[in-house]
Design a protein around this motif. Structure first.
Motif, short mmCIF file in Angstrom:
data_model
loop_
_atom_site.label_atom_id
_atom_site.label_comp_id
_atom_site.label_asym_id
_atom_site.label_seq_id
_atom_site.Cartn_x
_atom_site.Cartn_y
_atom_site.Cartn_z
N PRO B 67 0.84 -1.20 0.00
CA PRO B 67 0.00 0.00 0.00
C PRO B 67 0.87 1.25 0.00
O PRO B 67 2.09 1.17 0.13
N ILE B 68 0.23 2.40 -0.08
CA ILE B 68 0.95 3.65 -0.31
C ILE B 68 1.90 4.03 0.83
O ILE B 68 2.88 4.76 0.63
N ALA B 69 1.65 3.50 2.03
CA ALA B 69 2.45 3.89 3.20
C ALA B 69 3.95 3.73 2.97
O ALA B 69 4.75 4.58 3.34
N CYS B 70 4.33 2.59 2.34
CA CYS B 70 5.74 2.25 2.30
C CYS B 70 6.50 3.14 1.31
O CYS B 70 7.49 3.77 1.68
N GLY B 72 4.94 5.66 -0.82
CA GLY B 72 4.36 6.99 -0.95
C GLY B 72 4.97 7.99 0.00
O GLY B 72 5.20 9.14 -0.34
N THR B 93 5.32 2.02 -7.15
CA THR B 93 4.65 1.17 -6.17
C THR B 93 3.33 0.65 -6.72
O THR B 93 2.65 1.34 -7.50
N THR B 94 2.99 -0.58 -6.32
CA THR B 94 1.72 -1.14 -6.78
C THR B 94 0.54 -0.45 -6.09
O THR B 94 -0.59 -0.60 -6.52
N ASP B 95 0.80 0.27 -5.02
CA ASP B 95 -0.25 1.06 -4.35
C ASP B 95 -1.53 0.22 -4.23
O ASP B 95 -2.59 0.61 -4.72
N ILE B 96 -1.45 -0.92 -3.58
CA ILE B 96 -2.56 -1.88 -3.61
C ILE B 96 -3.80 -1.34 -2.89
O ILE B 96 -3.70 -0.52 -1.99
N SER B 97 -4.93 -1.83 -3.35
CA SER B 97 -6.21 -1.37 -2.80
C SER B 97 -6.84 -2.53 -2.04
O SER B 97 -6.31 -3.63 -1.98
N GLU B 98 -8.01 -2.28 -1.49
CA GLU B 98 -8.70 -3.29 -0.71
C GLU B 98 -8.96 -4.55 -1.54
O GLU B 98 -8.81 -5.67 -1.06
N ILE B 101 -6.16 -6.88 -1.66
CA ILE B 101 -5.96 -7.59 -0.40
C ILE B 101 -6.90 -8.78 -0.32
O ILE B 101 -6.54 -9.87 0.11
N CYS B 131 4.85 -5.31 4.53
CA CYS B 131 4.04 -6.02 5.54
C CYS B 131 2.75 -6.61 4.98
O CYS B 131 2.46 -7.79 5.13
N VAL B 132 1.96 -5.76 4.33
CA VAL B 132 0.64 -6.22 3.92
C VAL B 132 0.73 -7.32 2.86
O VAL B 132 0.06 -8.34 2.95
#
Ligand code: SF4
Lengths: 443, 459
Positions: B67-70, B72, B93-98, B101, B131-132
């Motif tokens: 996700p964007i945290a890492c 972004g 980043t793949t900026d993954i969404s729900e 997941i 992490c995610v």
């Protein structure tokens, strides 16, 4: 109506967006005596901290529950408990802002249950409000996390204040200050509200914590901001003014909880927008005076500033008129900035934003892309100016277009704690800044 | 590289790392295996560490699967400089969404790799798990393997989810990826008996550029820089060097040790900070390579450089003499900066030993003398206390502590990641002296201490 395009890419290239937990932590930083606590693994907090430290050039208190692979699988209760106890001991906070991250949201920790059972085990923490907000990293951006945190701040119960005040009016107005506002904007807003004889209760009040001032002692919690005592007085506000569309949920929470009426002010730059704000304040202050023969009272100072802004508009329109400007900003800030540019006769060549928002439909141009800085690079070729955060430096250089920095993060400019771009005065500043850029490059 | 429990345990117990040597005798030194403490921890995660170690490879793309945290919040903020390509400065980043997941993020990652190849066509892509994506069980290795075949470009998995540990562990995980996927996959055009690799030097503020000319002058060829200002290609043929020089860092020690095992390349640990250390570094390399003419040339250069340096430093030495500093940084850097400071006649009155090995600690003790304070742990508050207690003139630490010092109205010098001045080599020492001088003798200190006139009125 503006069309919203979402880029179809699988990879964000040079992301524009920051994470919702970062936004939530930023909102919490506007409360006094708080430590924002990230429930997640330690890296998220470290990155957020580095970004905020570099932007504000301040020590920023942020803490983490330091989840590991094993504790994630087992559940976070023990880590949250330990983190709270450690912080109470080391920082003696008045408030804790607890926020989740992608990791703990994916795991699905039952936060309500966890907090209940910690409360039960530790009655000694009863004095300490824990403001909880759920901010999965994979949903939205900084603005969303910020707005969610503000909503939690106003929804939380802070207990009865010790003062006995019933009956008497505070002449207080709640100002919900969205993430489009910088600390310097906050000070200006407070000054304006006070000039109308009203008492602003600003949530969150970044102008007292990350405004860049030198304290006498070292702070392991925020040195200023909205205090717990002030939050206990929320109920007594005459009215809520929510600045930024993203503040709407929080405003409506206050309406539900205390019956306080509200108005959304989606932007606070440009002649008309500031006029409306002052007019609203005049009406509120008149209402409290219970004077039915309504006569608007605008403080002399602002009448003067208004004329100054009109003059600035005249002087700068030569430079801004017809200019093609490309922007990449979060929705509320994009709305505020692009309307002012439009009103100056500039043309919005391209606009990129981070996340969905109802306000995107009301932008003063045809197309907005939810995307990244690669999208901006593709769209901005040939424009006269780019407006985005410091991360746009590379593309601005590549396209040989000047860059005006706005949003988060701004690494390479000083004074982010005191910069003010709202009100008559701030609008003038913005116009002069832009005008000067065009003069410099011989427009 | 599959990330298994066994693998992580191995890396934590890296035999090349002093942390793990003297367990038996002196009780357990837990510096490496230490777990972050909830509510107190401040450090970065393993993903942070892995990117610090790999992002300096300038022509590669660095794609963060999460996700964007890492990415972004962190892309573009590393201080490593490049003399060529700038691809490493971009954030992917793949900026993954729900949805990702719920259904898994592998497809998105694969498509993402194809997107990056199509538009930027880098010689390699490093793909980082976070992490995610680790928690939902995305198989990074499988996706990278498939993509490597399909796109005929090395797509390298870096299994570095933040929650497995600290930055230090992340550095090592990065080293494992280089060992497993990069080193030994190409041959250099030619080799010489004087080929060395620099390992663990990231060219922050262009530091490597202050030492490369020295090596050139004495006739040492740096075959591969791992990874400061490196191209992907040069790391591929790193296995042909005669000697590995580990710079100021135990972080990639696993690379040194395993390259010795696999390719028979010996390694030494050196530092570029300060005259003594720089001299020793050149001498040790020459001696290890075992060429008399080279040793001769090294002595000549040292004599020249130190003579020049003495002249350049003289004015600063006079101004810096006996100035007292508290030094707060991790690991090897403590003693290397200490010896540089002492070259300038300054006194280190307290320093941290938080991330230091037993060997480092011994060196630090010796340099500190009997009155010096060794800080085993520390946070901003602790540091300020020690500064007050020792009456230190300044704090030298990483950027994150900058405002701790400034807010307490104490001169500060940044020696970590984000700084802009190179301190390595002989020229670097002059730079460092200039910075110390500027910080200590600035006219501002008096102003920020000065009370307002109305505060001095007594009634
Ligand atoms: S701790 Fe995990 S989620 Fe947070 S930045 Fe590091 S890898 Fe990303």
């Amino acid at each position: 109506m503006t069309t919203i395009t979402r880029n179809k890419k699988s990879v964000a290239v040079n992301p524009l967006k920051q994470s919702p937990p970062l936004g939530a932590a930023l909102a919490f930083l506007g409360l006094k005596g708080i430590v924002p606590l990230f429930h997640g693994s330690q890296g998220c907090t470290a990155f957020a901290k580095v970004l905020l430290v570099r932007h504000f050039r301040e020590a920023i208190p942020l803490a983490t529950t330091a989840m590991t692979e094993v504790t994630t699988i087992l559940g976070g209760e023990e880590n949250i408990e330990q983190a709270l106890l450690t912080l109470v001991e080391s920082a003696k906070p008045d408030l804790i802002g607890l926020l989740t991250t992608g990791l703990t949201e994916t795991r699905g920790d039952d936060m309500d249950g966890i907090l209940k059972s910690i409360r039960k085990r530790h009655p000694e923490l009863d004095y300490l409000p824990i403001i909880f907000v759920s901010t999965p990293d994979y949903k939205g951006g900084l603005q969303d996390g910020f707005a969610a945190a503000v909503n939690s701040i106003v929804a939380t119960d802070y207990g009865q204040s010790v003062e006995t005040y019933r009956g008497q009016s505070l002449q207080q107005v709640t100002i919900l200050a969205g993430s489009l506002l910088a600390p310097g904007d906050g000070s200006e807003i407070k000054e304006i509200v006070e000039a109308f004889g009203l008492k602003p209760l600003v949530i969150p009040d970044l102008s007292e914590s990350v405004d860049g001032h030198l304290d006498d002692d070292y702070n392991s919690k925020t040195p200023g901001g909205t205090s717990k005592e002030q939050l206990q007085q929320l109920e007594r506000s005459l009215f809520t003014i929510a600045i930024g569309e993203s503040m709407r949920p929080a405003a409506s929470t206050l309406k539900e909880k205390f019956g306080t009426n509200y108005q959304i002010i989606p932007r606070l730059t440009g002649l008309g927008a500031v006029d409306n704000f002052l007019w609203l304040l005049a009406q509120i202050s008149n209402y409290k005076a219970n004077n039915w023969q309504f006569k608007p009272q605008i403080p002399e100072k602002y009448l003067r500033q208004r004329r100054q802004l009109q003059d600035a508009i005249l002087d700068t329109h030569f430079y801004l008129g017809g200019k093609k400007i490309s922007l990449a900003l979060e929705p509320d800030l994009l709305y505020q900035t692009s309307w002012l540019l439009k009103e100056m006769g500039a043309e919005i060549q391209a606009a990129v934003t981070t996340t969905k928002s109802p306000i995107l439909k009301e932008l003063p141009f045809e197309n907005v892309t939810i995307g990244d800085l690669e999208d901006l690079e593709d769209l901005a070729t040939g424009s006269d100016l780019i407006i985005t955060n410091s991360q746009g430096k590379g593309l601005a250089k590549k396209l040989n277009i000047p860059l005006y920095r706005m949003g988060y993060p701004i690494y390479d400019r000083l004074g982010n704690g005191s910069r003010c771009l709202v009100g008559y005065k701030g609008s003038m500043q913005f116009l002069f800044d832009l005008g000067n850029i065009f003069i410099e490059i011989g427009h | 590289m599959k990330l298994t429990k066994g693998k992580i345990a191995d890396l934590l117990n890296e035999p090349g790392c002093e942390h793990n040597h003297k367990k038996g005798e002196q009780g357990k030194n837990k510096a490496c295996t230490q777990q972050a403490k909830p509510g107190a921890a401040q450090g970065g995660c393993a993903f942070d560490g892995a990117s610090i170690a790999l992002v300096p490879i300038t022509d590669a793309a660095h794609l963060v699967h999460g996700p964007i945290a890492c990415a972004g919040n962190s892309w573009g903020s590393r201080g490593s400089l490049s003399s060529g390509a700038t691809t490493y400065k971009m954030g992917f980043t793949t900026d993954i969404s729900e949805n990702d997941i719920i259904f898994g993020g592998e497809k998105r990652l694969y498509k993402g790799i194809s997107q990056v190849i199509k538009r930027y066509n880098p010689p390699a892509i490093f793909v980082y798990s976070t992490c995610v994506t680790a928690l939902i069980g995305d198989d990074l290795d499988a996706v990278c393997e498939a993509a490597t075949k399909k796109f005929e470009t090395p797509i390298i998995p870096v299994n570095s989810p933040g929650f497995v540990g600290s930055k230090n562990l992340g550095n090592r995980l990065a080293g494992e990826s280089l060992l497993d996927y990069v080193v030994g996959t190409a041959e250099p055009e030619y080799t010489t008996p004087y080929d060395i690799n620099l390992i663990g030097e990231y060219n922050v503020a262009g530091e490597v550029w202050s030492v490369l000319p020295l090596f050139e002058k004495v006739g040492i060829r740096v075959l591969s820089k791992i990874t400061g200002d490196a191209t992907f290609e040069e790391i591929r043929y790193a296995h042909r060097a005669k000697l590995n020089v580990m710079i100021c860092s135990k972080a990639l020690i696993n690379m040194g040790r395993k390259m010795e095992e696999r390719y028979g390349i010996p390694y030494i640990e050196e530092s570029f900070y300060g005259v003594e250390d720089m001299n020793r570094c050149l001498r040790n390399i020459a001696q290890k390579i075992g060429d008399e003419a080279l040793q001769q040339r090294v002595e000549t250069v040292i004599a020249e450089e130190t003579a020049k340096l003495d002249i350049a430093l003289a004015p600063y030495r006079a101004r810096l003499k006996d100035k007292r500093m508290v030094l707060y940084t991790g690991g090897v850097k403590s003693w290397s900066v200490m010896s540089a400071a002492q070259d300038l006649g300054m006194k280190v009155v307290a320093t941290s030993t938080k991330k230091s090995t037993e060997e480092d600690k011994a060196k630090i003790k010796k340099l500190l003398g009997k009155d010096g304070i060794a800080l085993a742990k520390g946070n901003a508050k602790e540091i300020l206390k020690v500064i007050a207690k020792t009456k230190a003139d300044m704090l030298v630490a990483g950027g994150r502590n900058q405002y701790t010092a400034l807010k307490a109205r104490i001169p500060f010098l940044d020696i970590n990641q984000e700084r802009h001045t190179p301190y390595a080599g002989y020229d670097g020492l002059v730079e460092m002296a200039k910075e110390f001088d500027r910080a200590l003798h600035s006219p501002i200190w008096q102003q920020v201490q000065q009370p307002a006139p109305w505060e001095t009125v007594s009634s």
